[in-house]
Write an enzyme that holds these catalytic residues in place. Structure first.
Site, mmCIF file in Angstrom:
data_model
loop_
_atom_site.group_PDB
_atom_site.id
_atom_site.type_symbol
_atom_site.label_atom_id
_atom_site.label_comp_id
_atom_site.label_asym_id
_atom_site.label_seq_id
_atom_site.Cartn_x
_atom_site.Cartn_y
_atom_site.Cartn_z
ATOM 1 C CD GLU A 166 -40.409 10.519 -17.351
ATOM 2 O OE1 GLU A 166 -39.213 10.262 -16.295
ATOM 3 O OE2 GLU A 166 -41.194 9.678 -17.539
ATOM 4 C CE LYS A 210 -36.827 9.041 -1.594
ATOM 5 N NZ LYS A 210 -38.016 8.235 -1.085
ATOM 6 C CE LYS A 223 -39.550 5.205 -13.149
ATOM 7 N NZ LYS A 223 -39.222 5.407 -11.858
ATOM 8 C CD GLU A 239 -46.065 6.263 -8.055
ATOM 9 O OE1 GLU A 239 -45.647 6.921 -7.096
ATOM 10 O OE2 GLU A 239 -45.947 6.448 -9.046
ATOM 11 N N GLY A 287 -42.090 9.917 -2.544
ATOM 12 C CA GLY A 287 -42.440 10.956 -3.544
ATOM 13 C C GLY A 287 -43.856 11.394 -3.470
ATOM 14 N NE ARG A 288 -47.619 6.358 -3.282
ATOM 15 C CZ ARG A 288 -46.482 5.593 -3.487
ATOM 16 N NH1 ARG A 288 -45.581 5.876 -4.260
ATOM 17 N NH2 ARG A 288 -46.355 4.486 -2.906
ATOM 18 C CG HIS A 343 -72.944 21.334 -17.399
ATOM 19 N ND1 HIS A 343 -74.312 21.482 -17.986
ATOM 20 C CD2 HIS A 343 -72.616 21.955 -16.311
ATOM 21 C CE1 HIS A 343 -74.861 22.634 -16.932
ATOM 22 N NE2 HIS A 343 -74.171 22.501 -16.035
HETATM 23 O O1 F6P Z 1 -42.219 6.829 -11.492
HETATM 24 C C1 F6P Z 1 -42.708 6.852 -10.349
HETATM 25 C C2 F6P Z 1 -41.988 7.678 -9.209
HETATM 26 O O2 F6P Z 1 -40.867 6.883 -8.761
HETATM 27 C C3 F6P Z 1 -42.714 8.338 -8.225
HETATM 28 O O3 F6P Z 1 -42.953 7.633 -7.156
HETATM 29 C C4 F6P Z 1 -41.844 9.534 -7.895
HETATM 30 O O4 F6P Z 1 -42.722 10.500 -7.303
HETATM 31 C C5 F6P Z 1 -41.556 10.016 -9.373
HETATM 32 O O5 F6P Z 1 -41.278 8.863 -9.946
HETATM 33 C C6 F6P Z 1 -40.430 11.197 -9.449
HETATM 34 O O6 F6P Z 1 -39.411 10.498 -8.879
HETATM 35 P P1 F6P Z 1 -37.971 11.311 -8.570
HETATM 36 O O7 F6P Z 1 -38.306 12.330 -7.318
HETATM 37 O O8 F6P Z 1 -36.940 10.767 -7.650
HETATM 38 O O9 F6P Z 1 -37.757 11.928 -9.320
#
Ligand code: F6P
Length: 554
Positions: free
Chosen positions: A216, A210, A516, A357, A271-272, A388
């Site tokens: 990452e 987004k 972060k 979150e 995002g979620r 188990h």
């Molecule tokens: O670090 C948390 C977060 O901001 C989430 O809320 C989000 O889903 C994820 O990182 C990824 O964010 P993006 O879609 O902006 O890369």
């Protein structure tokens, strides 16, 4: 305007529930089932293709009424209307949260800043459909003309967990020959292992972010692009092999993604909550657009159920309020989600982000400290495997752990009596949690099996299971795009209802930012770009030094 108490615990309805809990403390679920032979029938609600049996809970009709009164007093109806209407419900980011609009019918009107957003949503779905058809037909092909065989979705958090859950859960509905892979972690192992088996000529990359600023995702995308160029791809061909889903078109374009290959994300989707948007492209590419629309239909059916059904017959409301009951009045610290369906193995991971979150917060919407526990730890895994492993703790540990069992009535894979055995296990676990085994019963059972009385007395405490552990059983006819869509939307709304009770903003996530920020300060120290010993605390400095020695940094 209704009186707004300082915190949720100040409400009279809260005190009523606290008092009611004292009255119920000595009553077991066994007692409740004995008192009411109709209990199983009465505590069953259905909607959007799902059925919830919530009879195995520490509740009576009075409990339910009191919980609903609390929900009403917290303004659930108004907050729910505001959510659907596109009002600013994410106060700290000054935005609506309109994941429900993503699954709305074509002819509806949902306004953000005076503009109906539904046409744009539908246009994006149409663009997704064109892409999926073109890729499936080999018309949108790799730079050497070969059809794509693999899709690598690069994203993390909400740009990863939901799509991965759905792609894996709906394997029986996969169409075409595309295999979908997910890369999320900044651990280099993730991308290395994923790319290892792939052919760059036939691999399509989706950069899912987004913000287009997530470290990452950006680092993994750079490695993927380099791998593509180093293995026969040209810089120009990046435009064919890389697509992006983002709200940050400028950065995606700078990365080299062709404007026509950038799909939109909107700031009014969290995002979620985003798997229903173009972030769902991995789903659409793997399952085909009809099934993607089926998923949206299932979620829409749950939205209608949540919007229209009375609280006591409303799946998300009932589930949310039961969770509030245990979390806030009985001291439960966690909540287990136990899908008895191998296809749902990634559900707990998605729900962890969704729930934790969203509701892992400690101040109310107006910034005051909350005076009660908020989101519990959500965890879980597939049955029967968990039986188990960690079910021992549920049955005989000292903690209260409410659980949701999730099981389809029919399996996609008819293998011997497997599904009946699986179902039996699910029912047996829920029953064992409820009924337990008393010390007397354990002792008698041992004596009946031939053990002498003194040995039976010594062993019986170890075989005693207190029971009275609450659980829900959530069923569906079969796992399909529609029922899965409804299931995920159910948990989204459950999360929202809980946030209303605690008066939290469930659509922001400021807590993840500090890590972060500190990570960005530490990185140059690890890389030797800045002088060691300046991280701000001696423990971090010491470990930075160890890393630098191990990696021979100057
Ligand atoms: O670090 C948390 C977060 O901001 C989430 O809320 C989000 O889903 C994820 O990182 C990824 O964010 P993006 O879609 O902006 O890369």
């Amino acid at each position: 305007m209704a009186d707004k108490p300082a915190t949720p615990t100040d409400r009279p309805q809260w005190r009523t529930l606290a008092q009611h809990k004292q009255e119920l403390a000595q009553t077991t679920m066994r007692d409740l089932f004995t008192q009411d032979p109709e209990r199983a029938r009465r505590y069953l609600v259905e909607g959007a293709g799902l059925a919830l049996d919530f009879s195995r809970n520490r509740i009576t009709d009075a409990t339910l009424s009191a919980l609903i009164e609390l929900a009403n007093a917290c303004g659930l109806e108004q907050r729910r209307s505001a959510l659907f209407a596109g009002d600013i419900v994410n106060l700290t980011e000054n935005r609506p949260a309109l994941h429900t609009a993503l699954r709305q019918r074509r002819d509806t009107d949902v306004r953000v800043n005076g503009q109906n957003i539904v046409p744009e949503i539908r246009a994006t779905l149409d663009r997704m459909e064109q892409l999926v058809s073109a890729v499936h037909a080999g018309k949108h092909a790799g730079h050497t003309g070969k059809a794509f065989t693999d899709v690598v979705s690069i994203g993390i958090g909400g740009s990863f967990l939901g799509p991965k859950l759905v792609v894996e859960a709906l394997k029986p509905f996969w169409q075409g020959n595309l295999r979908c892979h997910f890369v999320a972690n900044i651990d280099g192992t993730d991308i290395t292992e994923t790319l290892a088996g792939l052919n760059p000529e036939t691999t399509l990359f989706l950069v899912q972010s987004k913000s287009f600023q997530t470290q990452e995702t950006l680092e993994n995308s750079l490695i993927a692009r380099q791998w593509f160029v180093d293995n026969g791809g040209t810089k120009a061909a990046v435009a064919t092999h890389f697509l992006a889903v983002t709200a940050n078109v400028t950065e995606a374009t700078k990365f080299g993604i062709a404007p026509g290959n950038i799909f939109p994300m909107w700031d009014w989707v969290g995002g979620r909550y985003s798997l229903w948007s173009a972030i769902g492209l991995p789903i659409a590419l793997t399952l085909g657009m009809d099934h993607f629309r089926g998923l949206l239909d299932g979620a829409y059916a749950m939205d209608c159920h949540f919007r229209d059904q009375p609280a006591g017959r409303n799946l998300p409301v009932v589930m949310a309020m039961l969770s509030i009951w245990y979390n806030n009045f009985w001291g439960a610290e966690s909540h287990a989600v136990l899908p008895y369906d191998e296809y749902l193995k990634h559900l707990p991971e998605h729900l962890q982000q969704l729930d934790m979150e969203s509701n892992g917060k400690r101040v109310t919407q107006n910034g005051q400290d909350v005076t009660c526990q908020t989101g519990p730890v959500l965890w879980g895994g597939v049955g029967a495997n968990g039986q188990h492993a960690y079910h021992q703790l549920i049955h005989q540990g000292t903690r209260l752990i409410p659980a949701d069992f999730i099981i389809p009535l029919q399996s996609h894979n008819r293998v011997g009596h497997h599904h009946a055995i699986l179902f039996a296990n699910c029912l047996s676990q829920s029953r064992a949690m409820m009924a337990g085994k008393s010390r007397t019963e354990a002792e008698q059972e041992l004596i009946d099996s031939g053990m002498d009385v003194s040995s039976a007395k010594a062993l019986a405490p170890h075989k005693t299971i207190p029971g009275n552990q609450p659980s829900n059983i959530l069923m569906m006819q079969k796992l399909t795009p529609q029922t899965l869509g409804a299931l995920i939307a159910l948990y989204e709304h459950r999360t929202f209802v809980q946030s209303v009770i605690w008066d939290l903003d469930c659509f922001d996530q400021w807590g993840v930012e500090l890590g972060k920020q500190i990570g960005n300060e530490i990185l140059p120290l690890l890389l030797g770009e800045e002088k060691a010993g300046s991280a701000g605390d001696s423990a971090t400095d010491h470990l930075i030094q160890r890393f630098r020695s191990a990696n021979k940094c100057p």
